[in-house]
Design a protein around this motif. Structure first.
Motif, PDB file in Angstrom:
ATOM      1  N   GLN A  78       0.710   4.437  -2.386  1.00 40.00           N
ATOM      2  CA  GLN A  78       0.622   5.813  -2.508  1.00 40.00           C
ATOM      3  C   GLN A  78       2.152   6.319  -3.081  1.00 40.00           C
ATOM      4  O   GLN A  78       1.556   7.617  -3.685  1.00 40.00           O
ATOM      5  CB  GLN A  78       0.770   6.032  -1.028  1.00 40.00           C
ATOM      6  CG  GLN A  78      -0.487   5.893  -0.764  1.00 40.00           C
ATOM      7  CD  GLN A  78      -1.082   6.052   0.581  1.00 40.00           C
ATOM      8  OE1 GLN A  78       0.009   6.830   1.657  1.00 40.00           O
ATOM      9  NE2 GLN A  78      -1.792   5.488   1.641  1.00 40.00           N
TER      10      GLN A  78
ATOM     11  N   GLU B  50      -4.303   3.056 -12.550  1.00 44.38           N
ATOM     12  CA  GLU B  50      -5.428   2.935 -11.338  1.00 44.38           C
ATOM     13  C   GLU B  50      -5.586   0.762 -11.240  1.00 44.38           C
ATOM     14  O   GLU B  50      -6.175   0.648 -10.189  1.00 44.38           O
ATOM     15  CB  GLU B  50      -7.045   3.134 -11.757  1.00 44.38           C
ATOM     16  CG  GLU B  50      -8.234   2.948 -10.948  1.00 44.38           C
ATOM     17  CD  GLU B  50      -9.451   3.567 -10.608  1.00 44.38           C
ATOM     18  OE1 GLU B  50      -9.633   3.505 -12.981  1.00 44.38           O
ATOM     19  OE2 GLU B  50     -10.484   3.732  -9.894  1.00 44.38           O
ATOM     20  N   ILE B  51      -5.545   0.134 -12.450  1.00 42.34           N
ATOM     21  CA  ILE B  51      -5.392  -1.151 -11.876  1.00 42.34           C
ATOM     22  C   ILE B  51      -4.506  -1.417 -10.906  1.00 42.34           C
ATOM     23  O   ILE B  51      -4.172  -2.552 -10.179  1.00 42.34           O
ATOM     24  CB  ILE B  51      -5.196  -1.774 -13.631  1.00 42.34           C
ATOM     25  CG1 ILE B  51      -6.809  -1.202 -13.961  1.00 42.34           C
ATOM     26  CG2 ILE B  51      -4.588  -2.912 -13.511  1.00 42.34           C
ATOM     27  CD1 ILE B  51      -6.422  -1.254 -15.886  1.00 42.34           C
TER      28      ILE B  51
ATOM     29  N   ILE C 102      -3.472  -0.139  -8.703  1.00 41.91           N
ATOM     30  CA  ILE C 102      -3.487   0.017  -7.407  1.00 41.91           C
ATOM     31  C   ILE C 102      -4.685  -0.668  -6.486  1.00 41.91           C
ATOM     32  O   ILE C 102      -4.223  -1.328  -6.132  1.00 41.91           O
ATOM     33  CB  ILE C 102      -3.642   1.766  -6.969  1.00 41.91           C
ATOM     34  CG1 ILE C 102      -2.980   2.567  -7.359  1.00 41.91           C
ATOM     35  CG2 ILE C 102      -4.735   1.994  -5.787  1.00 41.91           C
ATOM     36  CD1 ILE C 102      -3.137   3.648  -7.557  1.00 41.91           C
ATOM     37  N   THR C 103      -5.867  -0.723  -7.666  1.00 36.42           N
ATOM     38  CA  THR C 103      -5.978  -1.971  -7.293  1.00 36.42           C
ATOM     39  C   THR C 103      -5.926  -3.194  -6.589  1.00 36.42           C
ATOM     40  O   THR C 103      -6.200  -4.145  -6.144  1.00 36.42           O
ATOM     41  CB  THR C 103      -7.878  -1.829  -8.398  1.00 36.42           C
ATOM     42  OG1 THR C 103      -8.199  -0.808  -8.618  1.00 36.42           O
ATOM     43  CG2 THR C 103      -8.968  -2.472  -8.007  1.00 36.42           C
ATOM     44  N   SER C 104      -5.474  -3.812  -8.215  1.00 37.35           N
ATOM     45  CA  SER C 104      -4.585  -5.041  -7.896  1.00 37.35           C
ATOM     46  C   SER C 104      -3.742  -4.929  -6.897  1.00 37.35           C
ATOM     47  O   SER C 104      -3.701  -6.028  -7.007  1.00 37.35           O
ATOM     48  CB  SER C 104      -4.867  -5.225  -9.229  1.00 37.35           C
ATOM     49  OG  SER C 104      -3.730  -4.600  -9.698  1.00 37.35           O
ATOM     50  N   SER C 105      -3.356  -3.996  -6.231  1.00 38.00           N
ATOM     51  CA  SER C 105      -2.180  -4.201  -5.204  1.00 38.00           C
ATOM     52  C   SER C 105      -2.452  -4.560  -3.997  1.00 38.00           C
ATOM     53  O   SER C 105      -1.943  -5.653  -3.074  1.00 38.00           O
ATOM     54  CB  SER C 105      -1.578  -3.008  -4.681  1.00 38.00           C
ATOM     55  OG  SER C 105      -2.154  -2.046  -4.534  1.00 38.00           O
ATOM     56  N   GLY C 106      -3.953  -3.712  -4.258  1.00 36.28           N
ATOM     57  CA  GLY C 106      -4.610  -3.865  -2.668  1.00 36.28           C
ATOM     58  C   GLY C 106      -5.480  -5.615  -3.160  1.00 36.28           C
ATOM     59  O   GLY C 106      -4.889  -6.533  -1.746  1.00 36.28           O
ATOM     60  N   LEU C 107      -5.835  -6.363  -3.649  1.00 35.91           N
ATOM     61  CA  LEU C 107      -6.030  -7.287  -4.070  1.00 35.91           C
ATOM     62  C   LEU C 107      -4.730  -8.657  -3.700  1.00 35.91           C
ATOM     63  O   LEU C 107      -4.870  -9.668  -3.082  1.00 35.91           O
ATOM     64  CB  LEU C 107      -6.578  -7.718  -5.993  1.00 35.91           C
ATOM     65  CG  LEU C 107      -7.363  -8.898  -6.000  1.00 35.91           C
ATOM     66  CD1 LEU C 107      -9.096  -8.988  -5.329  1.00 35.91           C
ATOM     67  CD2 LEU C 107      -7.238  -9.255  -7.637  1.00 35.91           C
TER      68      LEU C 107
ATOM     69  N   ASN D 142      -4.337   0.319   4.663  1.00 32.11           N
ATOM     70  CA  ASN D 142      -5.874   0.573   4.720  1.00 32.11           C
ATOM     71  C   ASN D 142      -6.727   0.853   6.230  1.00 32.11           C
ATOM     72  O   ASN D 142      -6.376  -0.490   6.447  1.00 32.11           O
ATOM     73  CB  ASN D 142      -5.942  -0.345   3.795  1.00 32.11           C
ATOM     74  CG  ASN D 142      -8.275   0.135   2.786  1.00 32.11           C
ATOM     75  OD1 ASN D 142      -8.600   1.015   3.449  1.00 32.11           O
ATOM     76  ND2 ASN D 142      -7.748  -0.401   2.018  1.00 32.11           N
TER      77      ASN D 142
ATOM     78  N   ASN E  65      -7.629   8.713 -13.372  1.00 27.50           N
ATOM     79  CA  ASN E  65      -7.284   7.433 -13.734  1.00 27.50           C
ATOM     80  C   ASN E  65      -8.124   7.402 -15.352  1.00 27.50           C
ATOM     81  O   ASN E  65      -7.605   5.828 -15.735  1.00 27.50           O
ATOM     82  CB  ASN E  65      -8.090   7.184 -12.835  1.00 27.50           C
ATOM     83  CG  ASN E  65      -9.792   7.601 -12.449  1.00 27.50           C
ATOM     84  OD1 ASN E  65     -10.141   8.705 -12.833  1.00 27.50           O
ATOM     85  ND2 ASN E  65     -10.627   6.657 -11.645  1.00 27.50           N
TER      86      ASN E  65
ATOM     87  N   GLU F 143       0.820  -1.529   0.668  1.00 30.47           N
ATOM     88  CA  GLU F 143      -0.566   0.355   0.025  1.00 30.47           C
ATOM     89  C   GLU F 143       1.207   1.117  -0.111  1.00 30.47           C
ATOM     90  O   GLU F 143       0.604   2.477  -0.552  1.00 30.47           O
ATOM     91  CB  GLU F 143      -0.784   0.350   1.093  1.00 30.47           C
ATOM     92  CG  GLU F 143      -1.207   1.388   1.369  1.00 30.47           C
ATOM     93  CD  GLU F 143      -3.258   0.520   0.367  1.00 30.47           C
ATOM     94  OE1 GLU F 143      -3.508  -0.445   0.350  1.00 30.47           O
ATOM     95  OE2 GLU F 143      -4.280   2.355  -0.092  1.00 30.47           O
TER      96      GLU F 143
END
Lengths: 404, 227
Positions: free
Chosen positions: A44, A256-257, A259-264, A367, A249, A40
């Motif tokens: 960031q 954006e993809i 960042i989203t996939s890093s959370g995943l 998060n 984005n 994260e």
């Protein structure tokens, strides 16, 4: 209440075994939390670098400029609109740029660059670009032929501060024009590719060559808070009804993809850890069931129904894992908080970090929902791990079990 | 009035191959307030008969009526519920729950039944005091002697006021003094409170105190002596 009491006491019947499982859960969670927070933090850092150094939060262009990149496809020249944009609630700053595809040449190298004509003061207010300078000075004072180039490009061109380079581009009438520029400063944005492909000059100076007066191709807006982007976006659409207004984005969907996939990725990492732990839990609970065959048989003989036997085993598994999880979350939180304050120095990997567009000191970020989701994952893992031992317990025949 | 009644009861193992008659055509009644021993040599079918009567096992043939209900036709979950409400069990190995105190063990069945806490406390404390364990309420089984543990097991079986208590070799693991104490206690409960006891045992000390002795041989009823 009775079952809760029994389940809690049962997990302490074999302290060493239970503590080993709890420690495994604890370490797994600490590792998972830290890895998640690190990813994260890296994302960031990458996001902030990207927003600060390159795109800002919102950009405005001529509707065809992104696709066709023609010099005449400007947003306009009326700088009153810039003031209007700055007056929008939630806008920190805004700047205008001229953009043109150009050939850059030194004695050693010739290549293509995206040439930006900037207004140094407002550009710096919007992107704080001057902080990226590693050599020389920022563009200041009167409009001259000074140019800022990236470190990677300087290496290719084999030039330094004070060197002379030549830029060629088409003006608004498609005439090829060339101009000599003096390297004023060398920057490192954190993105190697960007540094190789970008150069900055005074807008006024560039516009003169292009013959477009005070026109600009790009208006970049920095917002106070990313949460307010939608409102600012709507306001900008009103100010520029015939232009293309895009959020960060839309400009860079890949980010954006990412960042989203890093959370995943963080959750997948945690789930993999938990799958390992699930087998440990399952093994522990199976041993507990086999050791207590007679006791479980007795419970069923005297009238404890199957639902309660299942619940007892499930509660024991949940207590076993949640005890480790609560301590793990606490320890993980303390470790992440410490590194969030002091940062994790990854300068040993500075080349890799630079390629990724990430600062060498990473500040892990948690998060807020992450610990709760982790607790839920642990709870789910415990429940799944309890199923097989509980089925084993339920399959016991009271008569056979009591005889053992 | 019979609290237990079996009719043409069979429990046959290996029916398809070489049949073994663990219980062979037993028709018998046990009345309330009886203090009955089921005796016989090893393998005579004592425990199997008690398991059938206690709803822990299903018969191959025949009927079992307990407290006015046919338990041989009940589903497993119905039998669990029935055991909880109607039958008290005392096992040879005490089988107390190690993580619960004497009081918690004794109160366990009443709590499973969902009885009010106040009623449970009064009943269990009173019974534990009655059997001489008033000062051991908070002791764990590991802190109790074998005799004390078995007394807790009897209180656990008694507390929920079952229709009768099934005790499988309850004195087998007790020394003489503890066995006598336990038997005196059960006999007193039988006489004073009319609790019905049905034992399976080899122990002569238990047989001597019984008001009725049922003898099984090879799964069949051999004799039925009332005293």
């Amino acid at each position: 209440m009775q079952l809760i009491k029994m389940a809690w006491r049962n997990i302490w019947r074999n302290k060493v075994r239970s503590l080993a499982v709890m420690t495994a859960v604890l370490l797994g969670l600490v590792a998972g939390m830290y890895a998640g927070a690190l990813v994260e933090g890296i994302m960031q850092s990458r996001f902030e670098n990207f927003i600060d150094n390159q795109v800002s939060h919102i950009q405005v262009h001529h509707p065809d400029f992104i696709r066709e990149n023609e010099v005449f496809q400007t947003v306009g020249s009326d700088l009153r609109t810039l003031e209007e944009v700055r007056a929008i609630s939630g806008v920190t700053s805004a700047t205008v740029r001229t953009r043109v595809q150009s050939m850059i040449a030194s004695a050693s190298y010739t290549g293509g660059v995206e040439l930006y004509g900037i207004r140094p003061k407002s550009e710096n207010q919007t992107t704080n670009f001057s902080r990226n300078l590693v050599e020389g000075d920022y563009l200041e004072g009167e409009s001259t032929n000074g140019i800022l180039i990236g470190g990677a490009l300087a290496e290719k061109l084999k030039v330094g501060v004070g060197s002379r380079i030549v830029l060629s581009y088409q003006d608004k009438d498609n005439n090829l024009v060339s101009g000599a520029f003096i390297v004023r400063g060398i920057f490192k944005s954190g993105f190697t590719r960007y540094d190789e492909m970008t150069a900055f000059v005074f807008q006024e100076y560039l516009n003169e060559y292009l013959g477009i007066g005070q026109d600009f191709h790009e208006l970049a807006v920095l917002a106070e808070d990313i949460e307010n982007l939608d409102e600012i976006y709507s306001e900008l659409q009103k100010v520029f009804p015939n232009s293309s207004v895009r959020k960060w984005n839309e400009i860079e969907p890949a980010l954006e993809i990412m960042i989203t996939s890093s959370g995943l990725f963080s959750y997948i990492f945690i789930i993999l850890i938990m799958i390992g732990l699930a087998f440990g839990l399952l093994n522990t609970m199976l041993m507990a069931v086999f050791e207590r065959t007679r006791e479980i048989g007795m419970l069923m003989a005297i009238g404890m129904n199957r639902r309660k036997v299942f619940l007892l085993i499930a509660l024991e598994t949940i207590f076993l894992s949640l005890s480790g999880a609560i301590v793990g979350l606490l320890v993980g939180y303390i470790i992440v908080a410490w590194f969030a304050k002091h940062g994790l120095d990854l300068s040993a990997f500075s080349d890799v970090m630079y390629e990724l567009g990430v600062d060498t000191v990473v500040y892990p970020a948690l998060n807020p929902s992450f610990p709760f989701v982790l607790a839920l994952i642990v709870f789910g893992t415990a429940l799944l791990s309890a199923i097989y031992p509980a089925i084993k317990a339920l399959s016991l025949s009271p008569i056979e079990a009591i005889r053992k | 009035m019979p609290v237990i009644e079996t009719q043409d009861l069979f429990k046959i193992y290996n029916e398809e191959t070489v049949p073994v008659y663990a219980v062979n055509n037993i028709s018998i009644q046990f009345d309330t307030k009886e203090f009955t021993c089921v005796i016989g040599p090893s393998g005579s079918g004592k425990t199997t008969l008690l398991n059938l009567i206690g709803g822990l096992d299903s018969p191959s043939k025949g009927t079992i009526n307990v407290a006015g209900q046919r338990i041989d036709t009940m589903s497993e979950s119905e039998r669990i519920r029935f055991r909880l409400e109607h039958i008290g069990f005392v096992f040879q190995h005490y089988n107390l729950i190690p993580v619960l105190t004497a009081y918690e063990n004794a109160a366990f069945i009443m709590q499973l039944q969902g009885r009010p806490e106040e009623e449970t406390r009064e009943r269990v404390t009173g019974l534990l005091e009655q059997v001489g364990l008033g000062n051991r309420l908070h002791a764990r089984p590991s802190e109790l002697s074998g005799g004390e543990q078995q007394r807790v097991a009897v209180v656990r079986a008694l507390a929920s006021k079952p229709d009768f208590i099934l005790a499988d070799e309850p004195t087998a693991n007790l020394d003489t003094k503890a066995a006598f104490n336990l038997l005196d206690m059960m006999k007193q409960l039988n006489e004073d409170e009319g609790i019905t006891f049905l034992f399976s045992t080899h122990d002569q000390r238990v047989i001597d105190r019984a008001s009725r002795v049922v003898t099984l041989v090879d799964g069949a009823l051999h004799s039925d002596e009332r005293r």
